[in-house]
Design a protein around this motif. Structure first.
Motif, short mmCIF file in Angstrom:
data_model
loop_
_atom_site.label_atom_id
_atom_site.label_comp_id
_atom_site.label_asym_id
_atom_site.label_seq_id
_atom_site.Cartn_x
_atom_site.Cartn_y
_atom_site.Cartn_z
N VAL A 133 0.86 -1.18 0.00
CA VAL A 133 0.00 0.00 0.00
C VAL A 133 0.89 1.23 0.00
O VAL A 133 1.75 1.38 0.88
CB VAL A 133 -0.92 0.02 1.23
N GLN A 134 0.71 2.09 -0.99
CA GLN A 134 1.47 3.33 -1.09
C GLN A 134 0.54 4.49 -0.74
O GLN A 134 -0.40 4.78 -1.49
CB GLN A 134 2.03 3.51 -2.50
N SER A 141 -5.98 9.39 -0.91
CA SER A 141 -5.93 8.31 -1.89
C SER A 141 -4.74 7.42 -1.58
O SER A 141 -3.83 7.79 -0.83
CB SER A 141 -5.81 8.86 -3.32
N ALA A 142 -4.77 6.21 -2.15
CA ALA A 142 -3.68 5.26 -1.96
C ALA A 142 -3.63 4.32 -3.15
O ALA A 142 -4.66 3.91 -3.69
CB ALA A 142 -3.89 4.45 -0.67
N TRP A 143 -2.41 3.97 -3.57
CA TRP A 143 -2.22 2.90 -4.56
C TRP A 143 -2.09 1.59 -3.79
O TRP A 143 -1.28 1.47 -2.87
CB TRP A 143 -0.99 3.14 -5.42
N VAL A 144 -2.87 0.62 -4.18
CA VAL A 144 -2.92 -0.66 -3.48
C VAL A 144 -2.68 -1.79 -4.46
O VAL A 144 -3.41 -1.91 -5.46
CB VAL A 144 -4.28 -0.86 -2.77
N ASP A 145 -1.68 -2.62 -4.22
CA ASP A 145 -1.41 -3.76 -5.08
C ASP A 145 -2.53 -4.78 -4.97
O ASP A 145 -3.16 -4.95 -3.91
CB ASP A 145 -0.08 -4.42 -4.70
N TYR A 154 -6.44 -1.99 5.75
CA TYR A 154 -6.90 -1.28 6.94
C TYR A 154 -5.72 -0.93 7.86
O TYR A 154 -5.66 0.18 8.41
CB TYR A 154 -7.90 -2.13 7.72
N TYR A 155 -4.81 -1.88 8.03
CA TYR A 155 -3.66 -1.65 8.91
C TYR A 155 -2.78 -0.52 8.36
O TYR A 155 -2.33 0.36 9.11
CB TYR A 155 -2.85 -2.93 9.05
N ALA A 156 -2.54 -0.53 7.05
CA ALA A 156 -1.70 0.51 6.45
C ALA A 156 -2.33 1.88 6.60
O ALA A 156 -1.67 2.87 6.96
CB ALA A 156 -1.44 0.20 4.97
N ILE A 157 -3.63 1.99 6.33
CA ILE A 157 -4.32 3.28 6.46
C ILE A 157 -4.34 3.72 7.93
O ILE A 157 -4.03 4.86 8.26
CB ILE A 157 -5.75 3.19 5.91
N GLY A 158 -4.71 2.80 8.82
CA GLY A 158 -4.88 3.15 10.22
C GLY A 158 -3.60 3.53 10.93
O GLY A 158 -3.63 4.29 11.90
N THR A 159 -2.47 3.02 10.46
CA THR A 159 -1.19 3.33 11.11
C THR A 159 -0.46 4.48 10.45
O THR A 159 0.34 5.16 11.10
CB THR A 159 -0.28 2.09 11.12
N LEU A 243 -9.77 7.52 -0.42
CA LEU A 243 -9.93 7.39 1.03
C LEU A 243 -10.86 8.49 1.51
O LEU A 243 -10.88 9.59 0.97
CB LEU A 243 -8.57 7.49 1.73
N SER A 244 -11.62 8.18 2.55
CA SER A 244 -12.61 9.13 3.07
C SER A 244 -12.32 9.44 4.52
O SER A 244 -11.75 8.62 5.25
CB SER A 244 -14.03 8.54 2.93
#
Length: 527
Positions: A133-134, A141-145, A154-159, A243-244
């Motif tokens: 996850v970038q 926004s995020a680029w997600v493989d 969820y972990y990448a966004i939340g941290t 992302l919201s």
């Protein structure tokens, strides 16, 4: 059984849930493998003769009934660690008449991402190594493989970006790519829409092995991949997700009620309040009905006090109190939704193994546009739910951003305005795929599905693409070697309704030779 034990059992079961016809020969299979050996490192390709083949094949299988000698297995598994490996697999496959199936999380309910129902030579491209996850703090926004799971996202966004969320599903081991490809309903869709509504860009490997972004694939294909089903238009290798915003504190509650505690009337009251007056987008209450209980799973994007004030006005019968509330960060709330407790560390979301053990399962789905009512729910419990400890129905409320008056309908998910809720029916059994327990479990599922016919949609009887069910129909290959558009209507108009023709037109643009196909892939629209 104590209430907390009933809830734990229910939650555990809950997450279960070419223009030319290819005629591959042993020579073409050998030439395909030889082609792969020249462009992909040998340690990433596992043939049937490899000692690790079975363990790699089973690594993300979520339904053990498909790990049998009767399952048509792939010629090999390509564990791509780079997008170039996906491109090479497509080019080698096209050149040698070997089709590909693509797997990310492995939650495909019919296992079509790693097996074939009909005898054929095929290979699996496993995307589990293509995960990452970038994202940057403060960016929406995020680029997600494509091989990333929802839990990893969820972990990448939340941290890294804790002021934001992605409106995904409740099960952390589901692959992001599969979730979006089927439309993606989830517990925050009333606020932010389905998963496919929240995609800004994507990268796809087409049937020629070319890597295309949104601009290159065109808007028709970009629309189609965000809910038109996986393995139809190419291999999506990455998604740029919107992302919201999310408040610092959200509230989650699991409320279990038995029949003796009024479960029937509570479910009836719940369904009558989904669109009005309980049309509060920040609030979602999904319901699991099983045996003699109903579990009300509540997520509120705000604090407990505001949640209780809302429920006091529209759903006081639930009897929720401040002592029931868990005020958490969004990341910890998603861990609570998945694990059912506040004790499991959020790092548990990174575990890609579902631990289904030797329990087999079968699922199907429905949509409800008018309330079932107390009498209907009472009969349902008495005649069906109470007769099977291992069967359940999961009710996902719609309305709000997914089905309100101002709904954004820019993705193919069609079950929107007027839908009260989606039903997922699930039946599981232990410990054989085709024995007495299997027969009983399948008979129960067929029976409860038949019982619900008067209460659900008709003409078509709507179904959810992410709860794939081959009993609804399968593709037929025509004399031209292509999946038949007309036979596809039998199942596809239940998943996609009026969007089916547009999806078939996008398929004809993206993959006119029907290279990417399975038993329920979108056929190309005839010329």
């Amino acid at each position: 059984m104590a209430d907390h034990k009933k809830m734990a059992l229910a939650l555990a079961i809950l997450c279960f849930l070419c223009g030319n016809a290819f005629l591959p020969s042993s020579a073409s299979s050998d030439s395909f493998l030889q082609c792969l050996s020249t462009v992909i490192p040998s340690n990433l390709v596992f043939t049937q003769s490899s000692s690790s083949f079975t363990s790699v094949l089973q690594s993300s299988v979520q339904n053990p009934k498909f790990i049998t000698n009767t399952t048509v297995r792939p010629l090999c598994i390509i564990t791509a660690s780079d997008v170039s490996h996906v491109q090479s697999a497509v080019r080698c496959g096209r050149a040698n008449g070997v089709r590909l199936r693509v797997r990310s999380g492995g939650h495909d309910y019919e296992g079509l991402s790693y097996r074939s129902v009909q005898p054929e030579v095929f290979a699996v491209v496993d995307l589990a190594r293509l995960r990452g996850v970038q994202l940057n703090p403060g960016e929406a926004s995020a680029w997600v493989d494509a091989g990333t799971t929802l839990g990893e996202l969820y972990y990448a966004i939340g941290t890294t970006n804790p002021g934001f969320l992605f409106p995904g599903g409740a099960c952390a081991t589901v692959g992001v790519s599969g979730f979006i490809s089927g439309g993606g309903i989830g517990i925050m869709m009333r606020k932010y829409g389905v998963g496919g509504d929240n995609v800004l860009d994507a990268k796809i490997v087409n049937a020629n092995g070319d890597l295309l972004d949104r601009a290159a694939m065109g808007e028709d294909v970009f629309w189609a991949i965000r809910g038109g089903g996986g393995e139809s238009f190419g291999v999506v290798v990455a998604w740029r997700l919107k992302l919201s915003p999310v408040p610092p504190t959200v509230t989650v509650v699991n409320t279990l009620r038995t029949l003796d505690q009024g479960a029937v009337d509570l479910v009836a009251k719940w369904e009558s309040t989904i669109l009005s007056p309980l049309n509060v987008p920040d609030l979602t209450i999904r319901v699991v009905v099983q045996n003699t209980v109903a579990i009300f799973q509540t997520l509120y994007l705000g604090r407990c006090t505001d949640l209780l004030n809302t429920l006091r006005n529209v759903f006081p019968e639930l009897g929720m109190t401040a002592a029931d509330c868990n005020e958490l960060t969004w990341l910890r709330a998603m861990a609570f939704v998945y694990f059912g407790n506040t004790n499991t560390p959020v790092e548990g979301l990174l575990n890609r193994t579902n631990n289904v053990g030797d329990h087999y399962f079968k699922a199907t789905s429905d949509y409800v546009r008018r309330a079932v009512g107390s009498a209907g729910w009472s009969s349902l419990y008495q005649q069906w739910l109470s007769k099977n400890n291992n069967g359940q129905m999961i009710l996902e409320p719609h309305g709000g951003a997914v089905g309100g008056a101002n709904t954004n309908t820019t993705s193919p998910y069609p079950h929107r305005r007027g839908v009260l809720f989606n039903i997922q029916y699930g039946s599981n059994w232990c410990c054989d795929a085709n024995g007495t327990m299997a027969a009983a479990g399948l008979a129960w599922l067929k029976g409860i599905y038949g019982f619900m016919e008067p209460f659900v949609t008709s003409n078509p009887r709507e179904a959810f693409a992410n709860y794939r069910d081959l009993d609804l129909g399968q593709n037929v290959i025509g004399k031209d070697g292509l999946s038949s558009y007309w036979s596809g209507r039998v199942w596809a108009e239940r998943y996609f309704m009026g969007n089916y023709r547009r999806l078939a037109a996008a398929k004809a643009m993206a993959d006119p030779t029907d290279y990417f196909r399975n038993e329920q892939s979108i056929p190309p629209l005839p010329k």
